[in-house]
Design a protein around this motif. Structure first.
Motif, PDB file in Angstrom:
ATOM      1  N   PRO A 221       0.825  -1.213   0.000  1.00  0.00           N
ATOM      2  CA  PRO A 221       0.000   0.000   0.000  1.00  0.00           C
ATOM      3  C   PRO A 221       0.859   1.263   0.000  1.00  0.00           C
ATOM      4  N   VAL A 222       0.228   2.341  -0.484  1.00  0.00           N
ATOM      5  CA  VAL A 222       0.919   3.625  -0.648  1.00  0.00           C
ATOM      6  C   VAL A 222       0.128   4.725   0.042  1.00  0.00           C
ATOM      7  N   THR A 223       0.829   5.602   0.747  1.00  0.00           N
ATOM      8  CA  THR A 223       0.237   6.838   1.250  1.00  0.00           C
ATOM      9  C   THR A 223       1.102   7.990   0.747  1.00  0.00           C
ATOM     10  N   THR A 224       0.599   9.208   0.875  1.00  0.00           N
ATOM     11  CA  THR A 224       1.368  10.359   0.401  1.00  0.00           C
ATOM     12  C   THR A 224       1.306  11.499   1.411  1.00  0.00           C
ATOM     13  N   GLU A 236      -7.165   5.060  -7.181  1.00  0.00           N
ATOM     14  CA  GLU A 236      -6.752   3.658  -7.193  1.00  0.00           C
ATOM     15  C   GLU A 236      -6.690   3.113  -5.769  1.00  0.00           C
ATOM     16  N   ASP A 237      -7.104   1.863  -5.595  1.00  0.00           N
ATOM     17  CA  ASP A 237      -7.157   1.256  -4.263  1.00  0.00           C
ATOM     18  C   ASP A 237      -5.798   1.206  -3.587  1.00  0.00           C
ATOM     19  N   ILE A 238      -4.728   1.048  -4.364  1.00  0.00           N
ATOM     20  CA  ILE A 238      -3.388   0.914  -3.779  1.00  0.00           C
ATOM     21  C   ILE A 238      -2.974   2.175  -3.037  1.00  0.00           C
ATOM     22  N   ASN A 239      -3.561   3.330  -3.433  1.00  0.00           N
ATOM     23  CA  ASN A 239      -3.264   4.609  -2.780  1.00  0.00           C
ATOM     24  C   ASN A 239      -4.282   4.835  -1.665  1.00  0.00           C
ATOM     25  N   LEU A 240      -3.811   4.809  -0.432  1.00  0.00           N
ATOM     26  CA  LEU A 240      -4.706   4.934   0.723  1.00  0.00           C
ATOM     27  C   LEU A 240      -5.065   6.383   1.035  1.00  0.00           C
ATOM     28  N   GLY A 241      -4.364   7.335   0.433  1.00  0.00           N
ATOM     29  CA  GLY A 241      -4.626   8.746   0.700  1.00  0.00           C
ATOM     30  C   GLY A 241      -3.512   9.379   1.518  1.00  0.00           C
ATOM     31  N   MET A 242      -3.794  10.541   2.057  1.00  0.00           N
ATOM     32  CA  MET A 242      -2.766  11.295   2.766  1.00  0.00           C
ATOM     33  C   MET A 242      -2.454  10.721   4.137  1.00  0.00           C
ATOM     34  N   GLY A 244      -0.496  11.587   8.038  1.00  0.00           N
ATOM     35  CA  GLY A 244      -0.150  12.699   8.924  1.00  0.00           C
ATOM     36  C   GLY A 244      -1.360  13.429   9.473  1.00  0.00           C
ATOM     37  N   ALA A 245      -1.233  14.752   9.559  1.00  0.00           N
ATOM     38  CA  ALA A 245      -2.244  15.572  10.221  1.00  0.00           C
ATOM     39  C   ALA A 245      -3.626  15.429   9.585  1.00  0.00           C
ATOM     40  N   ARG A 246      -3.673  15.171   8.281  1.00  0.00           N
ATOM     41  CA  ARG A 246      -4.952  15.007   7.572  1.00  0.00           C
ATOM     42  C   ARG A 246      -5.110  13.579   7.067  1.00  0.00           C
ATOM     43  N   SER A 247      -4.695  12.610   7.864  1.00  0.00           N
ATOM     44  CA  SER A 247      -4.752  11.203   7.451  1.00  0.00           C
ATOM     45  C   SER A 247      -6.164  10.773   7.080  1.00  0.00           C
ATOM     46  N   THR A 248      -6.227   9.944   6.042  1.00  0.00           N
ATOM     47  CA  THR A 248      -7.463   9.225   5.779  1.00  0.00           C
ATOM     48  C   THR A 248      -7.545   8.050   6.751  1.00  0.00           C
ATOM     49  N   THR A 364      -7.824  20.572   0.542  1.00  0.00           N
ATOM     50  CA  THR A 364      -6.965  19.389   0.640  1.00  0.00           C
ATOM     51  C   THR A 364      -7.746  18.152   1.073  1.00  0.00           C
ATOM     52  N   LEU A 365      -8.784  18.336   1.865  1.00  0.00           N
ATOM     53  CA  LEU A 365      -9.601  17.198   2.278  1.00  0.00           C
ATOM     54  C   LEU A 365     -10.460  16.672   1.128  1.00  0.00           C
TER      55      LEU A 365
END
Length: 510
Positions: A221-224, A236-242, A244-248, A364-365
């Motif tokens: 899995p990937v986060t950014t 894409e499912d492989i990208n879980l989202g952000m 840190g402070a604004r985590s999904t 950003t959200l």
């Protein structure tokens, strides 16, 4: 041929096609050379805007942004925007003019210690003392900006140096410094891992396709970070989202349960990590930002070429989590988040620029990026006034319709750039969310200082008439239905849309 002519010739040879700036006495020799070149010069109305535009130029496309100003009054107007780029590691070339060398350190008209000032907000600040040095540092700077991009580089050019006809020009060859000595230690951690996680920052953009292939092949899995959004499409499912402070929800779960965190090209600020995990592999070309027990100073590309991954099986566990970020009020007439939700739905494939303020949180959200550079904003310094000039730079770089979302307070920090927007007929649509206040400051006053709102109410101009004074079309909407009707049209810029919104609190990071 003098140094100015050769300087501009080198810029063109190195692929610099656009520059932003304002001419002035001490930098005039360089402008004379520019005037007969094929380089496109965009005249901004303030030097801060020129540097912000160079910043947006890079962030939107990855092409090196260049800004030019004359001596002290012009150069010092750069500082806010150059510091903005420095905090976010944005590689721009900052060129300033200066009085003749004999006046350095004196109280001569328009003389200040420019190099010393810029040393604090750039990766390097050069002060060439002759023509050969000027051309040398230019070539070195362009190489570093392209191959080792840590942030802005400043070159201060005295008028007598620019006019000199005595110089030599050398073709330079550099090797970027690195230290991959921790690769074997990192490989051991990867080999043991059953739950690895990638965190991608802006420094990983160039390797997006490679990382995507690895992530999909091995089920990692990937986060950014904020500035890594879109390296892999957020659809894409492989990208879980952000992270840190604004985590999904998914990225938060993955971060808390991962046994190996591979951070590629991130700055690792407090917005990303509240605490440094002991299983962190951190790869960055800027050794000054490296943290954790597995620091690797080098390019993301070189790291990926020197490590091996294995297939893991924990992505389905993460995907069982509902990843929708709850944003209340997106259908309420007319809260800022409702306006932003509608704007982003209309322009989901466009580059979106956000200024600083409460609207940035909602943007950003709610914004999902399909590729890098689709959401631009200043993360580290976050000055108000970034948005409009950055949108100008993004349009010049991409030649695509740009959407700017800004607040009434932030917009008024650089409104003069409407003139630049009009002069060059740029396809930028400016959405001004007007709540007649500095909303985030009010929220801090009320939430953290137990005080009544103080000095945050704004007596705003008529933004539609302000746009008209620059011969730009403007429209005002004050309810959600009218905004939806407007967004059904084929809107093109330059255009200013004033959206009257309610006062609203943003969800503050905990």
């Amino acid at each position: 041929m003098n140094v100015s002519d050769k300087f501009v010739e080198i810029l063109a040879e190195e692929g610099i096609s656009d520059v932003f700036g304002i001419p002035g006495e001490q930098i005039m020799p360089l402008y004379k050379a520019l005037s007969t070149s094929d380089i496109n010069h965009i005249l901004t109305r303030h030097e801060q805007a020129a540097a912000h535009a160079a910043d947006g130029y890079y962030r939107s496309t990855g092409k090196i942004g260049v800004c030019i100003a004359t001596a002290s009054p012009g150069a010092l107007n750069f500082t806010m925007a150059v510091a903005t780029a420095y905090k976010d590691n944005v590689p721009i070339l900052v060129i300033t003019g200066d009085n003749e060398l004999k006046y350095r350190g004196s109280d001569y008209f328009q003389t200040t210690p420019q190099v010393e000032i810029f040393k604090n907000i750039t990766q390097d600040s050069y002060n060439p003392l002759n023509g050969t040095e000027a051309l040398y540092v230019l070539r070195a700077s362009l190489f570093a900006l392209k191959n080792n991009p840590k942030g802005p580089i400043h070159i201060n050019l005295s008028k007598d140096v620019l006019l000199s006809t005595e110089f030599e020009d050398f073709e330079l060859c550099y090797l970027c410094e690195d230290d991959l000595s921790n690769i074997s230690k990192a490989q051991e951690l990867i080999d043991k891992s059953q739950k690895p996680l990638f965190i991608l920052g802006a420094g990983a953009i160039s390797q997006g396709q490679n990382i995507k292939g690895i992530a999909q092949k091995y089920n990692i899995p990937v986060t950014t970070t904020f500035h890594g959004k879109g390296i892999i499409s957020e659809y894409e499912d492989i990208n879980l989202g952000m992270i840190g402070a604004r985590s999904t929800p998914r990225s938060k779960y993955a971060f808390e349960n991962a046994d190996c965190i591979i951070a590629l090209g991130i700055k690792a600020s407090e917005r990303t990590f509240s605490e440094i995990p002991d299983n962190l592999i951190h790869v960055n070309i800027n050794k000054d930002v490296l943290i954790g027990d597995y620091p690797i100073h080098g390019k993301v590309e070189d790291f990926l070429l020197n490590v091996n991954f294995k297939k893991v099986d924990w992505l389905d566990e993460i995907l069982d989590i509902d990843n929708e970020t709850a944003v209340e009020g997106i259908h309420d007439d007319l809260k800022p988040q409702a306006a932003i939700f509608e704007i982003l739905n209309k322009f989901e494939d466009n580059i979106v620029v956000s200024d600083a303020g409460s609207h940035t949180t909602w943007t950003t959200l709610l914004k999902k990026s399909k590729k890098p550079g689709q959401l631009l904003f200043s993360g580290g310094l976050a000055p108000m006034g970034y948005g409009l000039p950055a949108a100008i730079g993004a349009y010049v770089a991409s030649d695509e319709k740009i959407i700017l979302i800004t607040g009434d307070g932030g917009f008024q920090m650089n409104p003069q750039e409407l003139a630049t927007l009009k002069e060059y007929d740029l396809n930028v649509i400016v959405f001004i969310l007007n709540n007649s206040e500095f909303g985030i400051i009010r929220q801090w006053q009320e939430s953290f200082y137990d005080m009544n709102p103080y000095q945050i109410k704004l007596q705003n101009p008529d933004f539609v008439k302000l746009a008209a004074s620059y011969a730009i079309d403007g429209v005002r909407v004050d309810n959600l239905d009218d905004l939806k009707l407007l967004l059904q049209k084929n809107l093109t810029g330059p255009l200013v849309v004033e959206v009257i919104v309610e006062s609203e609190d943003v969800p503050l990071p905990k």
